[in-house]
Design a protein around this motif. Structure first.
Motif, PDB file in Angstrom:
ATOM      1  N   ALA A  66       7.303  -9.344  10.071  1.00 23.82           N
ATOM      2  CA  ALA A  66       8.250 -10.368  10.510  1.00 23.82           C
ATOM      3  C   ALA A  66       9.259 -10.697   9.425  1.00 23.82           C
ATOM      4  CB  ALA A  66       7.499 -11.630  10.926  1.00 23.82           C
ATOM      5  N   SER A  67       8.830 -10.568   8.159  1.00 19.89           N
ATOM      6  CA  SER A  67       9.711 -10.879   7.040  1.00 19.89           C
ATOM      7  C   SER A  67       9.713  -9.708   6.074  1.00 19.89           C
ATOM      8  CB  SER A  67       9.220 -12.143   6.315  1.00 19.89           C
ATOM      9  OG  SER A  67       9.937 -12.340   5.109  1.00 19.89           O
ATOM     10  N   ALA A  68      10.860  -9.445   5.501  1.00 14.45           N
ATOM     11  CA  ALA A  68      10.966  -8.344   4.529  1.00 14.45           C
ATOM     12  C   ALA A  68      10.567  -8.794   3.131  1.00 14.45           C
ATOM     13  CB  ALA A  68      12.396  -7.809   4.506  1.00 14.45           C
ATOM     14  N   ASP A  69      10.245 -10.080   2.970  1.00 17.25           N
ATOM     15  CA  ASP A  69       9.861 -10.579   1.652  1.00 17.25           C
ATOM     16  C   ASP A  69       8.487 -10.051   1.283  1.00 17.25           C
ATOM     17  OD1 ASP A  69      12.173 -12.034   1.461  1.00 17.25           O
ATOM     18  OD2 ASP A  69      11.292 -13.808   2.404  1.00 17.25           O
ATOM     19  N   PRO A  70       8.341  -9.509   0.066  1.00 11.74           N
ATOM     20  CA  PRO A  70       7.024  -8.996  -0.340  1.00 11.74           C
ATOM     21  C   PRO A  70       6.038 -10.132  -0.572  1.00 11.74           C
ATOM     22  CG  PRO A  70       8.572  -8.899  -2.169  1.00 11.74           C
ATOM     23  CD  PRO A  70       9.364  -9.328  -0.965  1.00 11.74           C
ATOM     24  N   TRP A  71       4.761  -9.786  -0.605  1.00 15.01           N
ATOM     25  CA  TRP A  71       3.724 -10.757  -0.909  1.00 15.01           C
ATOM     26  C   TRP A  71       3.894 -11.276  -2.333  1.00 15.01           C
ATOM     27  CZ3 TRP A  71       0.302 -12.342   2.744  1.00 15.01           C
ATOM     28  CH2 TRP A  71       0.170 -11.543   3.896  1.00 15.01           C
ATOM     29  N   ASP A  72       3.325 -12.449  -2.574  1.00 14.66           N
ATOM     30  CA  ASP A  72       3.367 -13.006  -3.930  1.00 14.66           C
ATOM     31  C   ASP A  72       2.439 -12.249  -4.873  1.00 14.66           C
ATOM     32  OD1 ASP A  72       5.187 -14.939  -3.211  1.00 14.66           O
ATOM     33  OD2 ASP A  72       3.641 -16.402  -2.674  1.00 14.66           O
ATOM     34  N   GLY A  73       1.374 -11.659  -4.327  1.00 10.51           N
ATOM     35  CA  GLY A  73       0.414 -10.948  -5.157  1.00 10.51           C
ATOM     36  C   GLY A  73       0.601  -9.445  -5.117  1.00 10.51           C
ATOM     37  N   ASP A  74      -0.319  -8.744  -5.763  1.00 11.37           N
ATOM     38  CA  ASP A  74      -0.277  -7.287  -5.838  1.00 11.37           C
ATOM     39  C   ASP A  74      -1.151  -6.664  -4.749  1.00 11.37           C
ATOM     40  OD1 ASP A  74       1.370  -7.324  -8.036  1.00 11.37           O
ATOM     41  OD2 ASP A  74      -0.272  -7.204  -9.480  1.00 11.37           O
ATOM     42  N   ASP A  75      -0.894  -5.421  -4.482  1.00 10.50           N
ATOM     43  CA  ASP A  75      -1.819  -4.590  -3.735  1.00 10.50           C
ATOM     44  C   ASP A  75      -2.674  -3.825  -4.743  1.00 10.50           C
ATOM     45  OD1 ASP A  75      -0.325  -5.390  -1.443  1.00 10.50           O
ATOM     46  OD2 ASP A  75      -0.984  -3.557  -0.443  1.00 10.50           O
ATOM     47  N   VAL A  76      -3.834  -3.374  -4.280  1.00  7.69           N
ATOM     48  CA  VAL A  76      -4.726  -2.624  -5.168  1.00  7.69           C
ATOM     49  C   VAL A  76      -5.088  -1.304  -4.499  1.00  7.69           C
ATOM     50  CG1 VAL A  76      -5.683  -4.559  -6.455  1.00  7.69           C
ATOM     51  CG2 VAL A  76      -6.694  -3.927  -4.244  1.00  7.69           C
ATOM     52  N   GLU A  77      -5.253  -0.301  -5.324  1.00  9.40           N
ATOM     53  CA  GLU A  77      -5.655   1.018  -4.828  1.00  9.40           C
ATOM     54  C   GLU A  77      -7.007   1.379  -5.424  1.00  9.40           C
ATOM     55  OE1 GLU A  77      -2.847   4.446  -4.297  1.00  9.40           O
ATOM     56  OE2 GLU A  77      -4.019   5.265  -5.966  1.00  9.40           O
ATOM     57  N   TYR A  78      -7.909   1.790  -4.543  1.00  8.02           N
ATOM     58  CA  TYR A  78      -9.221   2.271  -4.956  1.00  8.02           C
ATOM     59  C   TYR A  78      -9.271   3.779  -4.734  1.00  8.02           C
ATOM     60  CZ  TYR A  78     -11.273  -2.388  -5.464  1.00  8.02           C
ATOM     61  OH  TYR A  78     -11.578  -3.658  -5.908  1.00  8.02           O
ATOM     62  N   ALA A  79     -10.141   4.469  -5.463  1.00  6.67           N
ATOM     63  CA  ALA A  79     -10.184   5.923  -5.349  1.00  6.67           C
ATOM     64  C   ALA A  79     -11.596   6.449  -5.605  1.00  6.67           C
ATOM     65  CB  ALA A  79      -9.207   6.566  -6.333  1.00  6.67           C
ATOM     66  N   LEU A  80     -11.855   7.626  -5.069  1.00  9.76           N
ATOM     67  CA  LEU A  80     -13.123   8.319  -5.262  1.00  9.76           C
ATOM     68  C   LEU A  80     -12.865   9.814  -5.221  1.00  9.76           C
ATOM     69  CD1 LEU A  80     -16.273   8.341  -5.413  1.00  9.76           C
ATOM     70  CD2 LEU A  80     -16.268   8.312  -2.897  1.00  9.76           C
ATOM     71  N   THR A  81     -13.293  10.528  -6.251  1.00  9.91           N
ATOM     72  CA  THR A  81     -13.156  11.983  -6.255  1.00  9.91           C
ATOM     73  C   THR A  81     -14.421  12.628  -5.699  1.00  9.91           C
ATOM     74  OG1 THR A  81     -14.081  12.270  -8.470  1.00  9.91           O
ATOM     75  CG2 THR A  81     -11.685  11.873  -8.303  1.00  9.91           C
ATOM     76  N   LYS A  82     -14.278  13.847  -5.249  1.00  8.91           N
ATOM     77  CA  LYS A  82     -15.436  14.567  -4.737  1.00  8.91           C
ATOM     78  C   LYS A  82     -16.497  14.735  -5.824  1.00  8.91           C
ATOM     79  CE  LYS A  82     -16.888  18.836  -2.452  1.00  8.91           C
ATOM     80  NZ  LYS A  82     -16.472  20.161  -1.905  1.00  8.91           N
ATOM     81  N   ALA A  83     -16.068  15.013  -7.042  1.00  7.48           N
ATOM     82  CA  ALA A  83     -17.021  15.198  -8.142  1.00  7.48           C
ATOM     83  C   ALA A  83     -17.826  13.933  -8.389  1.00  7.48           C
ATOM     84  CB  ALA A  83     -16.274  15.619  -9.413  1.00  7.48           C
ATOM     85  N   ASP A  84     -17.158  12.779  -8.376  1.00  3.24           N
ATOM     86  CA  ASP A  84     -17.871  11.516  -8.578  1.00  3.24           C
ATOM     87  C   ASP A  84     -18.793  11.216  -7.404  1.00  3.24           C
ATOM     88  OD1 ASP A  84     -16.737  11.054 -11.049  1.00  3.24           O
ATOM     89  OD2 ASP A  84     -15.116   9.793 -10.260  1.00  3.24           O
ATOM     90  N   TRP A  85     -18.344  11.535  -6.198  1.00  2.00           N
ATOM     91  CA  TRP A  85     -19.181  11.319  -5.018  1.00  2.00           C
ATOM     92  C   TRP A  85     -20.439  12.177  -5.092  1.00  2.00           C
ATOM     93  CZ3 TRP A  85     -20.567  14.732  -1.017  1.00  2.00           C
ATOM     94  CH2 TRP A  85     -21.186  14.128   0.095  1.00  2.00           C
ATOM     95  N   GLU A  86     -20.298  13.420  -5.490  1.00  2.00           N
ATOM     96  CA  GLU A  86     -21.455  14.313  -5.590  1.00  2.00           C
ATOM     97  C   GLU A  86     -22.445  13.822  -6.633  1.00  2.00           C
ATOM     98  OE1 GLU A  86     -19.547  18.614  -4.258  1.00  2.00           O
ATOM     99  OE2 GLU A  86     -19.567  18.044  -6.363  1.00  2.00           O
ATOM    100  N   ARG A  87     -21.954  13.221  -7.709  1.00  2.00           N
ATOM    101  CA  ARG A  87     -22.846  12.706  -8.743  1.00  2.00           C
ATOM    102  C   ARG A  87     -23.609  11.460  -8.278  1.00  2.00           C
ATOM    103  NH1 ARG A  87     -18.812  14.671 -12.441  1.00  2.00           N
ATOM    104  NH2 ARG A  87     -17.558  12.809 -12.157  1.00  2.00           N
TER     105      ARG A  87
END
Length: 249
Positions: free
Chosen positions: A219-240
């Motif tokens: 509805a508004s083009a104004d960004p949020w006041d806070g940040d977004d966060v990205e989480y990640a997982l690699t196949k190697a870490d998953w296998e371990r």
């Protein structure tokens, strides 16, 4: 034809071959019946099943899911951390979002956005997505999910996310899974952590980024006041970390 088969197998085994052929036809018929039963399990509608867990069925969306998606996106609590709680219009879902979901299945095999169905009741709970950011590079995939409020707090999000991650690493050649959410969406962050992902970075969406999110209206083009966060997982870490991860089929 059956007599020719008898001669191929040798001797006077005509009756035996007849029995074998009939048994083969019966097995084939039963298999076909099972396939039909698998497809017709949700309120008499044909569905194409993609993945199953103990409590969930994940299937392809169809054009008949318009009401499901509209109801999901009409809940302000569901939309709170996406666009401030604004509902998605029926027109946007019908003419933009849903057609994009349906066309994606044919473009990138094994990836897409899947309707989440509760096994015990057949109820539509929401959806999970598992899609590469770039269609030509399926080694890195973005995980997403949106569930009805009635499904919150029951472990469905973690169950579905974990199943998609496992399938991606063991069947689809995925090497890295990422997921994003707003920093104050603690429940979504916990799902990511329970599924094995760890915090990779925090970033600020720009006004150009917001309309490109694609699965809802802004509805508004104004960004949020806070940040977004990205989480990640690699196949190697998953296998371990996953028991039997490296050798899972």
């Amino acid at each position: 034809m059956v007599r020719e088969i008898c001669r191929f197998f040798g001797g006077d085994s005509y009756a035996s071959v007849v029995i074998a052929v009939c048994q083969g036809l019966r097995v084939a018929a039963e298999a076909a019946t099972l396939a039909v039963v698998t497809e017709v399990q949700e309120k008499g509608r044909t569905m194409q099943l993609f993945l199953e867990t103990d409590r969930l069925l994940m299937r392809r969306f169809t054009g008949a899911d318009l009401d499901n998606l509209f109801e999901l996106d009409s809940d302000p609590e569901v939309m709170r951390f996406l666009n401030g709680g604004e509902p998605t219009s029926r027109e946007f879902i019908q003419h933009d979002f849903l057609p994009r979901l349906l066309s994606y299945y044919e473009r990138v095999a094994g990836f897409g956005t899947w309707a989440a169905i509760e096994r015990s009741s057949g109820a539509f709970l929401g959806w999970f997505s598992f899609r590469p950011r770039q269609e030509s590079r399926t080694e890195e995939v973005e995980l997403g999910y949106r569930l009805r409020k009635s499904a919150w707090g029951k472990g469905y999000a973690t169950e579905g996310a974990s199943a998609l991650i496992r399938n991606g690493f063991t069947e689809l050649g995925v090497q890295r899974v990422i997921a994003n959410t707003y920093e104050h969406n603690i429940a979504s962050r916990r799902v990511m952590e329970k599924a094995g992902l760890t915090l990779a970075r925090a970033y600020r969406l720009t006004t150009a980024d917001l309309p490109a999110q694609g699965s809802y209206q802004i509805a508004s083009a104004d960004p949020w006041d806070g940040d977004d966060v990205e989480y990640a997982l690699t196949k190697a870490d998953w296998e371990r970390s996953e028991p039997g991860g490296a050798s899972s089929p």
